[in-house]
Design a protein around this motif. Structure first.
Motif, PDB file in Angstrom:
ATOM      1  N   ALA A 122      66.083 123.071 -10.497  1.00  0.00           N
ATOM      2  CA  ALA A 122      65.316 123.095  -9.248  1.00  0.00           C
ATOM      3  C   ALA A 122      66.269 123.304  -8.077  1.00  0.00           C
ATOM      4  CB  ALA A 122      64.543 121.785  -9.078  1.00  0.00           C
ATOM      5  N   LYS A 123      65.698 123.487  -6.899  1.00  0.00           N
ATOM      6  CA  LYS A 123      66.517 123.610  -5.704  1.00  0.00           C
ATOM      7  C   LYS A 123      67.241 122.296  -5.417  1.00  0.00           C
ATOM      8  CE  LYS A 123      64.122 127.308  -3.214  1.00  0.00           C
ATOM      9  NZ  LYS A 123      63.407 127.685  -1.972  1.00  0.00           N
ATOM     10  N   LYS A 124      68.370 122.411  -4.755  1.00  0.00           N
ATOM     11  CA  LYS A 124      69.159 121.228  -4.420  1.00  0.00           C
ATOM     12  C   LYS A 124      68.325 120.243  -3.607  1.00  0.00           C
ATOM     13  CE  LYS A 124      73.887 122.947  -4.663  1.00  0.00           C
ATOM     14  NZ  LYS A 124      74.208 122.016  -5.760  1.00  0.00           N
ATOM     15  N   GLY A 125      68.528 118.969  -3.903  1.00  0.00           N
ATOM     16  CA  GLY A 125      67.800 117.921  -3.215  1.00  0.00           C
ATOM     17  C   GLY A 125      66.479 117.548  -3.844  1.00  0.00           C
ATOM     18  N   THR A 126      66.088 118.271  -4.898  1.00  0.00           N
ATOM     19  CA  THR A 126      64.828 117.971  -5.589  1.00  0.00           C
ATOM     20  C   THR A 126      65.009 116.738  -6.469  1.00  0.00           C
ATOM     21  OG1 THR A 126      64.231 120.308  -5.634  1.00  0.00           O
ATOM     22  CG2 THR A 126      63.077 118.861  -7.167  1.00  0.00           C
ATOM     23  N   THR A 127      64.076 115.808  -6.394  1.00  0.00           N
ATOM     24  CA  THR A 127      64.086 114.662  -7.298  1.00  0.00           C
ATOM     25  C   THR A 127      63.102 114.924  -8.425  1.00  0.00           C
ATOM     26  OG1 THR A 127      62.395 113.538  -5.978  1.00  0.00           O
ATOM     27  CG2 THR A 127      64.705 113.063  -5.461  1.00  0.00           C
ATOM     28  N   PHE A 128      63.500 114.528  -9.612  1.00  0.00           N
ATOM     29  CA  PHE A 128      62.668 114.748 -10.801  1.00  0.00           C
ATOM     30  C   PHE A 128      62.896 113.572 -11.732  1.00  0.00           C
ATOM     31  CE2 PHE A 128      61.494 116.457 -14.922  1.00  0.00           C
ATOM     32  CZ  PHE A 128      60.373 117.232 -14.648  1.00  0.00           C
ATOM     33  N   ALA A 129      61.882 112.736 -11.881  1.00  0.00           N
ATOM     34  CA  ALA A 129      62.021 111.518 -12.680  1.00  0.00           C
ATOM     35  C   ALA A 129      61.587 111.697 -14.118  1.00  0.00           C
ATOM     36  CB  ALA A 129      61.221 110.383 -12.042  1.00  0.00           C
ATOM     37  N   GLY A 130      60.814 112.740 -14.397  1.00  0.00           N
ATOM     38  CA  GLY A 130      60.323 112.945 -15.753  1.00  0.00           C
ATOM     39  C   GLY A 130      59.194 113.959 -15.760  1.00  0.00           C
ATOM     40  N   PRO A 131      58.658 114.252 -16.944  1.00  0.00           N
ATOM     41  CA  PRO A 131      57.636 115.304 -17.070  1.00  0.00           C
ATOM     42  C   PRO A 131      56.418 115.105 -16.185  1.00  0.00           C
ATOM     43  CG  PRO A 131      58.465 114.676 -19.223  1.00  0.00           C
ATOM     44  CD  PRO A 131      59.045 113.698 -18.250  1.00  0.00           C
ATOM     45  N   GLN A 132      56.122 113.864 -15.806  1.00  0.00           N
ATOM     46  CA  GLN A 132      54.977 113.644 -14.928  1.00  0.00           C
ATOM     47  C   GLN A 132      55.153 114.349 -13.583  1.00  0.00           C
ATOM     48  OE1 GLN A 132      57.057 111.302 -16.013  1.00  0.00           O
ATOM     49  NE2 GLN A 132      57.935 110.219 -14.236  1.00  0.00           N
ATOM     50  N   ASP A 133      56.390 114.639 -13.212  1.00  0.00           N
ATOM     51  CA  ASP A 133      56.639 115.308 -11.935  1.00  0.00           C
ATOM     52  C   ASP A 133      56.349 116.805 -11.982  1.00  0.00           C
ATOM     53  OD1 ASP A 133      57.335 112.912 -10.848  1.00  0.00           O
ATOM     54  OD2 ASP A 133      59.494 113.274 -10.824  1.00  0.00           O
ATOM     55  N   PHE A 134      56.011 117.327 -13.150  1.00  0.00           N
ATOM     56  CA  PHE A 134      55.564 118.720 -13.230  1.00  0.00           C
ATOM     57  C   PHE A 134      54.160 118.899 -12.628  1.00  0.00           C
ATOM     58  CE2 PHE A 134      58.421 119.335 -17.106  1.00  0.00           C
ATOM     59  CZ  PHE A 134      59.289 120.195 -16.455  1.00  0.00           C
ATOM     60  N   THR A 150      57.361 125.765 -24.767  1.00  0.00           N
ATOM     61  CA  THR A 150      56.764 124.778 -25.660  1.00  0.00           C
ATOM     62  C   THR A 150      57.300 123.365 -25.420  1.00  0.00           C
ATOM     63  OG1 THR A 150      58.394 125.221 -27.411  1.00  0.00           O
ATOM     64  CG2 THR A 150      56.360 126.513 -27.450  1.00  0.00           C
ATOM     65  N   THR A 151      58.576 123.235 -25.043  1.00  0.00           N
ATOM     66  CA  THR A 151      59.134 121.892 -24.839  1.00  0.00           C
ATOM     67  C   THR A 151      58.537 121.200 -23.615  1.00  0.00           C
ATOM     68  OG1 THR A 151      61.162 122.443 -26.023  1.00  0.00           O
ATOM     69  CG2 THR A 151      61.251 120.573 -24.519  1.00  0.00           C
ATOM     70  N   PRO A 152      58.482 121.825 -22.429  1.00  0.00           N
ATOM     71  CA  PRO A 152      57.792 121.144 -21.334  1.00  0.00           C
ATOM     72  C   PRO A 152      56.305 120.943 -21.609  1.00  0.00           C
ATOM     73  CG  PRO A 152      58.427 123.380 -20.694  1.00  0.00           C
ATOM     74  CD  PRO A 152      59.117 123.078 -21.983  1.00  0.00           C
ATOM     75  N   TYR A 153      55.692 121.859 -22.336  1.00  0.00           N
ATOM     76  CA  TYR A 153      54.276 121.715 -22.704  1.00  0.00           C
ATOM     77  C   TYR A 153      54.077 120.421 -23.497  1.00  0.00           C
ATOM     78  CZ  TYR A 153      49.655 123.214 -24.448  1.00  0.00           C
ATOM     79  OH  TYR A 153      48.312 123.310 -24.755  1.00  0.00           O
ATOM     80  N   TYR A 154      54.912 120.229 -24.528  1.00  0.00           N
ATOM     81  CA  TYR A 154      54.837 119.024 -25.350  1.00  0.00           C
ATOM     82  C   TYR A 154      55.164 117.771 -24.532  1.00  0.00           C
ATOM     83  CZ  TYR A 154      56.239 115.562 -28.862  1.00  0.00           C
ATOM     84  OH  TYR A 154      56.378 114.411 -29.605  1.00  0.00           O
ATOM     85  N   ALA A 155      56.220 117.849 -23.700  1.00  0.00           N
ATOM     86  CA  ALA A 155      56.625 116.683 -22.902  1.00  0.00           C
ATOM     87  C   ALA A 155      55.520 116.276 -21.937  1.00  0.00           C
ATOM     88  CB  ALA A 155      57.914 116.996 -22.144  1.00  0.00           C
ATOM     89  N   LYS A 157      52.245 116.714 -22.416  1.00  0.00           N
ATOM     90  CA  LYS A 157      51.211 116.062 -23.211  1.00  0.00           C
ATOM     91  C   LYS A 157      51.597 114.618 -23.499  1.00  0.00           C
ATOM     92  CE  LYS A 157      49.402 118.188 -26.740  1.00  0.00           C
ATOM     93  NZ  LYS A 157      49.292 118.981 -27.988  1.00  0.00           N
ATOM     94  N   GLU A 158      52.851 114.392 -23.847  1.00  0.00           N
ATOM     95  CA  GLU A 158      53.316 113.048 -24.128  1.00  0.00           C
ATOM     96  C   GLU A 158      53.260 112.148 -22.889  1.00  0.00           C
ATOM     97  OE1 GLU A 158      54.647 111.736 -27.387  1.00  0.00           O
ATOM     98  OE2 GLU A 158      53.139 113.312 -27.658  1.00  0.00           O
ATOM     99  N   ALA A 159      53.381 112.758 -21.711  1.00  0.00           N
ATOM    100  CA  ALA A 159      53.346 112.000 -20.463  1.00  0.00           C
ATOM    101  C   ALA A 159      51.931 111.814 -19.935  1.00  0.00           C
ATOM    102  CB  ALA A 159      54.199 112.697 -19.416  1.00  0.00           C
ATOM    103  N   GLY A 160      50.934 112.310 -20.679  1.00  0.00           N
ATOM    104  CA  GLY A 160      49.548 112.124 -20.275  1.00  0.00           C
ATOM    105  C   GLY A 160      48.974 113.205 -19.388  1.00  0.00           C
TER     106      GLY A 160
END
Length: 337
Positions: A122-134, A150-155, A157-160
């Motif tokens: 991501a661009k500098k300064g972006t915070t990302f705590a986990g797949p829920q931030d997508f 496929t990996t973010p797709y699966y992640a 789903k796992e994050a709800g």
């Protein structure tokens, strides 16, 4: 924009056709220990133990002459094995399952990549705590069935999350993901190496998250053989595992070997990119395995991921698909844990 489920069906059925066209029941004669005929899917940094074993003469040391050919696609090493053009396949582990479902009887013998190697950029300064931030964001990826999709797709789903409706997918041609983030068309790109480090060194982006580390150890890429070859050429299988085990030990004892061999194998990649990538190959969940043994947990993580992403024809058990005895022998010989 979402990708249709028919893409998954056509991909899986296409693998079935490739296996069938190669002839699943062709008899195989026992192979001599040399040469070691290896079919890799694509020339990728995550196959570094293989390249170290070749470049540092470890196959030769263990009585094998390596003959490496790049097949040109993740499924293509399977027909290379079935046609007799190769004895060892190095590719995504899931390919061994799909081929076996079609009757090919593949057996995984060694771990080549120990983590699902997808990073979020991501661009500098972006915070990302986990797949829920997508959620609500635009993600630049390669097209299905790439793990960048496929990996973010699966992640998610796992994050709800509902990955079909909660995000905007931007599937792009190879090499275009980083620019999409840099110019603001996408919020995130999910990428492999070397792209993660190209983003950091050439596009002024940050690598903000490792999806693979979050998912845990997994046999992302492996070496597999036909059961017939395993049974008729156990000495060759053991020699192969010995070379890979020694390569993995060398890489963890001296990470400069990674930098040196990567420079030899990927001469067009900027040395600054390789240097930036190196720590990501030896993280808390190392992409470069500490030993070639495939554990049941690593198998379960990979199967859950591939099943959730829709790229497997069936979930086949560890006991059927893995013979760890050769890797265990090699790990013991070289003092690997």
């Amino acid at each position: 924009m979402t990708l249709l489920s028919t893409d998954r069906r056509s991909f899986v059925l296409g693998l079935a056709g490739a296996a069938a066209s190669a002839g699943l029941t062709l008899p195989r004669m026992a192979q001599a220990a040399t040469p070691a005929r290896i079919s890799e899917a694509i020339h990728l940094g995550l196959y570094m133990p293989l390249y170290v074993a070749i470049n540092r003469g470890l196959f030769d040391k263990h009585g094998m002459t390596p003959d490496l050919k790049t097949a040109g696609g993740i499924a293509q090493p399977v027909p290379a094995l079935l046609s007799g053009a190769a004895d060892f396949a190095v590719t995504g582990t899931g390919m061994s399952i799909n081929a076996t479902v079609e009757g090919a009887e593949m057996v995984n013998i060694a771990k080549i990549a120990g983590m699902i190697s997808v990073w979020v950029v991501a661009k500098k300064g972006t915070t990302f705590a986990g797949p829920q931030d997508f959620a609500g964001k635009t993600i630049a990826t390669l097209k299905f069935p790439s793990n960048t999709y496929t990996t973010p797709y699966y992640a998610m789903k796992e994050a709800g999350l509902d990955p079909e409706s909660d995000v905007n997918w931007m599937p792009l041609p190879f090499g275009a993901q980083l620019q999409a983030v840099a110019d603001g068309r996408a919020d995130y790109a999910t990428v492999f190496e070397w792209d993660a480090s190209i983003g950091a060194t050439q596009f002024d982006l940050d690598v903000v998250y490792s999806l693979g580390e979050a998912l845990g150890p997994a046999v992302f890429s492996s070496t597999f053989v036909t059961r017939d070859f395993l049974e008729t050429s156990p000495e060759a299988v053991q020699a192969y595992c010995n070379a890979i085990a020694e390569a993995e030990r060398m890489l963890h004892e001296d990470e400069q070997i990674f930098v040196d061999v990567a420079g030899e194998e990927f001469p067009t990649v900027d040395p600054a990119v390789i240097a930036a990538a190196r720590p990501r190959f030896f993280g808390d969940v190392p992409l470069v395995p500490r030993n070639p043994i495939i554990t049941e947990q690593e198998w379960a993580t990979l199967v859950a991921h591939e099943s959730g992403a829709g790229t497997l024809r069936a979930n086949l058990p560890y006991a059927q698909m893995v013979d760890s005895s050769f890797a265990e022998n090699a790990a013991k010989e070289f003092g690997l844990s």
